[in-house]
Design an enzyme around this catalytic site. Structure first.
Site: not given
Length: 432
Positions: A12, A18-19, A207, A304
């Site tokens: 998703l 995602g890449s 976090k 990153g």
């Protein structure tokens, strides 16, 4: 030779992370059978615009229809890297209800609705993993849940935002003011066009809420974290810190004390010899103290494309192993306690105060008297003359309850001899 099982997954989001996930899946194709006894293969990628070309990605996998993924019985793992609370919250909940296992990098969702999605995972016997939600490529969630599970942890603290760490590093090393360092961070891509979530401490607070919940086995949400950013830090504060043998870092600090959990994100002076003091630029680090392990530190790239995708894929591989072993849903919500959360005014810290005062006899005695009347003990004083009959005074306190310290500051702010209270920062001290 028997055929290697294929585990189908859906992704998703096809943005930066995602890449990266897609790329690592390609890199690992040959080794997956040996590592997992199976191959994980993407069947669908959910995107907003199926016509948009995404370099290196197979466009035949693109869909803009969530139901295609949800209703496909072949898809066993859903990997959510869209970010934001909605529609990610709905998609994750529906996936778990459908018996699909989920990997997410979504700190916003987990810091505010973690219980809801973890309960859904437990109810349906599914894995819900989120290593990438806290410190990018640094393993910390699994160590807290598994490797350190035999400890009573009393402190989890760290530098969990690369943007602010880069800015403070530049201010320290190159004597920049905040605005200059922020401009450089933006130019180099370390800071977003709207850097508010980073520089005001909100990203770090999400976090820390997640880490504290896991470390202390008690629910902590984003709203519970007392948060201050770095926008008021000056080159002068950093110079004084150096004079005192310290550096200034934006720290997320969570402590499990006898009277409750203390959790906050603030710029703090930390001794130069502490391991976190040497964590610079965009690196992150998390420091943990437990009764059995003593001190442990985890350091690396906190954000990153590939570091974050590394953590996502670590979780995907773990679920693949669980599926192969028939042992999914082993570890879900670990918040089995309901510990008290201490309000900010009850927390204890040492403080650094920089103020402009009249340069005349008796001023220090008057200030010391106000502190003394409010149970604030002074550990150190630095006084420097400034032009125009005004002196700069820096006071370091011993440990003090926050409400006593704030009461003292209120009185001092109204004194005619105090021209300005320029900076108020906390000073880190070990509790163990």
């Amino acid at each position: 030779m028997s055929e290697i099982p294929v585990i189908k997954a859906a992704l998703l989001g096809a943005g930066t992370v995602g890449s990266g996930v897609y790329q690592i899946l390609e890199w690992q194709k040959e080794e997956m059978p040996k590592k997992l006894g199976a191959v994980v293969r993407l069947k669908k990628i959910l995107v907003r615009d199926t016509k948009k070309q995404r370099e290196g990605m197979d466009s035949s996998l693109f869909t803009d229809n969530w139901k295609e993924i949800l209703e496909d019985p072949e898809i066993q793992i859903v990997i959510e890297v869209m970010g934001g609370i909605e529609p990610a919250r709905t998609y994750i909940t529906e996936a778990l209800q459908a018996g699909k296992h989920v990997v997410t990098a979504n700190k916003d969702l987990l810091a505010e609705h973690g219980k809801e999605v973890l309960d859904a995972a437990a109810e349906h016997g599914c894995d819900l993993m989120f290593e990438a939600a806290v410190a990018g490529g640094i393993p910390i969630i699994r160590p807290l849940k598994q490797c350190l599970a035999a400890n009573h942890l009393t402190e989890v603290m760290g530098i969990v935002n690369g943007t602010t760490n880069y800015i403070l590093t530049k201010m320290t090393a190159d004597h920049m003011e905040f605005s200059e360092a922020l401009a450089l961070a933006t130019e180099l891509g370390y800071a977003e066009a709207d850097p508010t979530a980073d520089i005001e401490g909100y990203d770090a607070a999400r976090k820390v809420a997640i880490m504290a919940s896991i470390a202390f086995n008690s629910r902590v949400t984003f709203q519970d974290v007392h948060t201050e950013g770095i926008t008021k830090i000056t080159a002068g504060d950093i110079a004084y810190a150096a004079e005192l043998g310290m550096v200034i870092k934006l720290l997320g600090v969570a402590r499990n004390t006898e009277t409750g959990i203390e959790v906050g994100v603030y710029p703090m002076l930390i001794p130069r010899e502490h391991p976190l003091a040497g964590v610079n630029d965009s690196f992150n680090a998390v420091f943990v103290h437990g009764d059995a392990v003593d001190d442990a530190m985890f350091q690396g790239r906190g954000a990153g494309k590939l570091p974050t995708a590394s953590a996502v894929m670590g979780d995907v591989f773990e679920i693949a192993r669980d599926l192969r072993a028939g042992s999914t849903g082993r570890i879900n919500c670990t918040c089995y306690k309901e510990l008290r959360l201490k309000p900010a005014e009850e927390m204890e810290n040492r403080y650094f105060i920089r103020m402009q005062v009249e340069d005349q006899p008796g001023v220090l005695a008057s200030i010391a008297s106000v502190f003394g009347n409010h149970h604030v003990s002074i550990a150190q004083v630095i006084q420097k003359s400034v032009s125009g009959g005004v002196a700069e005074l820096v006071v370091i306190t011993d440990k003090v309850v926050e409400r006593h310290f704030r009461d003292a500051l209120l009185i001092m702010g109204e004194m005619s001899i105090v021209k300005e209270i320029s900076s108020v920062l906390r000073v880190y001290t070990q509790n163990h």
